[in-house]
Design a protein around this motif. Structure first.
Motif, mmCIF file in Angstrom:
data_model
loop_
_atom_site.group_PDB
_atom_site.id
_atom_site.type_symbol
_atom_site.label_atom_id
_atom_site.label_comp_id
_atom_site.label_asym_id
_atom_site.label_seq_id
_atom_site.Cartn_x
_atom_site.Cartn_y
_atom_site.Cartn_z
ATOM 1 N N LEU A 61 0.835 -1.203 0.000
ATOM 2 C CA LEU A 61 0.000 0.000 0.000
ATOM 3 C C LEU A 61 0.864 1.244 0.000
ATOM 4 O O LEU A 61 1.909 1.297 0.636
ATOM 5 C CB LEU A 61 -0.899 0.015 1.248
ATOM 6 C CG LEU A 61 -1.872 -1.159 1.402
ATOM 7 C CD1 LEU A 61 -2.589 -1.080 2.736
ATOM 8 C CD2 LEU A 61 -2.870 -1.182 0.262
ATOM 9 N N SER A 62 0.382 2.250 -0.716
ATOM 10 C CA SER A 62 1.070 3.539 -0.698
ATOM 11 C C SER A 62 0.041 4.634 -0.928
ATOM 12 O O SER A 62 -1.046 4.383 -1.441
ATOM 13 C CB SER A 62 2.163 3.586 -1.770
ATOM 14 O OG SER A 62 1.608 3.380 -3.054
ATOM 15 N N LEU A 63 0.402 5.834 -0.525
ATOM 16 C CA LEU A 63 -0.432 7.004 -0.778
ATOM 17 C C LEU A 63 0.208 7.820 -1.881
ATOM 18 O O LEU A 63 1.428 8.005 -1.904
ATOM 19 C CB LEU A 63 -0.567 7.848 0.489
ATOM 20 C CG LEU A 63 -1.615 7.382 1.498
ATOM 21 C CD1 LEU A 63 -1.480 8.147 2.796
ATOM 22 C CD2 LEU A 63 -3.025 7.535 0.943
ATOM 23 N N GLN A 64 -0.618 8.302 -2.785
ATOM 24 C CA GLN A 64 -0.111 9.081 -3.919
ATOM 25 C C GLN A 64 -0.934 10.368 -4.014
ATOM 26 O O GLN A 64 -2.164 10.325 -3.986
ATOM 27 C CB GLN A 64 -0.282 8.255 -5.193
ATOM 28 C CG GLN A 64 0.487 8.756 -6.376
ATOM 29 C CD GLN A 64 0.346 7.794 -7.548
ATOM 30 O OE1 GLN A 64 -0.619 7.889 -8.300
ATOM 31 N NE2 GLN A 64 1.271 6.867 -7.698
ATOM 32 N N SER A 65 -0.243 11.490 -4.127
ATOM 33 C CA SER A 65 -0.910 12.791 -4.284
ATOM 34 C C SER A 65 -1.032 13.108 -5.761
ATOM 35 O O SER A 65 -0.052 13.057 -6.496
ATOM 36 C CB SER A 65 -0.093 13.892 -3.610
ATOM 37 O OG SER A 65 0.045 13.636 -2.239
ATOM 38 N N ARG A 66 -2.237 13.424 -6.188
ATOM 39 C CA ARG A 66 -2.404 13.870 -7.581
ATOM 40 C C ARG A 66 -3.724 14.605 -7.739
ATOM 41 O O ARG A 66 -4.596 14.514 -6.912
ATOM 42 C CB ARG A 66 -2.291 12.728 -8.580
ATOM 43 C CG ARG A 66 -3.180 11.525 -8.343
ATOM 44 C CD ARG A 66 -2.871 10.462 -9.388
ATOM 45 N NE ARG A 66 -3.067 9.143 -8.901
ATOM 46 C CZ ARG A 66 -4.246 8.496 -8.925
ATOM 47 N NH1 ARG A 66 -5.295 9.078 -9.439
ATOM 48 N NH2 ARG A 66 -4.372 7.276 -8.444
#
Ligand code: SF4
Length: 66
Positions: A61-66
């Motif tokens: 799992l990872s968080l991605q800003s976009r």
């Protein structure tokens, strides 16, 4: 910018720690694989999302800003 929880399907081993720990963000399908319930992650659930990212033993799992 919004935060999105990304699931690496190749890395996921289906332990269930994520959807067990954050049922407001993730559920599971019939195979026990995690399914996102919210996208992007609401601001008031970001801390919980960061927590599940940190507890996934497979780093799937990872968080991605976009
Ligand atoms: S905790 Fe990680 S490995 Fe386990 S089901 Fe969730 S994403 Fe997959």
């Amino acid at each position: 910018m919004a935060e999105h929880l990304i699931i690496d399907r190749n890395a996921c081993a289906g332990h269930g720690l994520c959807y067990g720990g954050a049922p407001e963000i993730l559920d599971c399908d019939d195979q026990g694989d995690p399914v996102l319930l919210v996208d992007p992650i609401p601001d008031d659930q970001l801390d919980k999302a960061r927590l599940v990212v940190s507890i996934c033993p497979e780093r799937a799992l990872s968080l991605q800003s976009r």
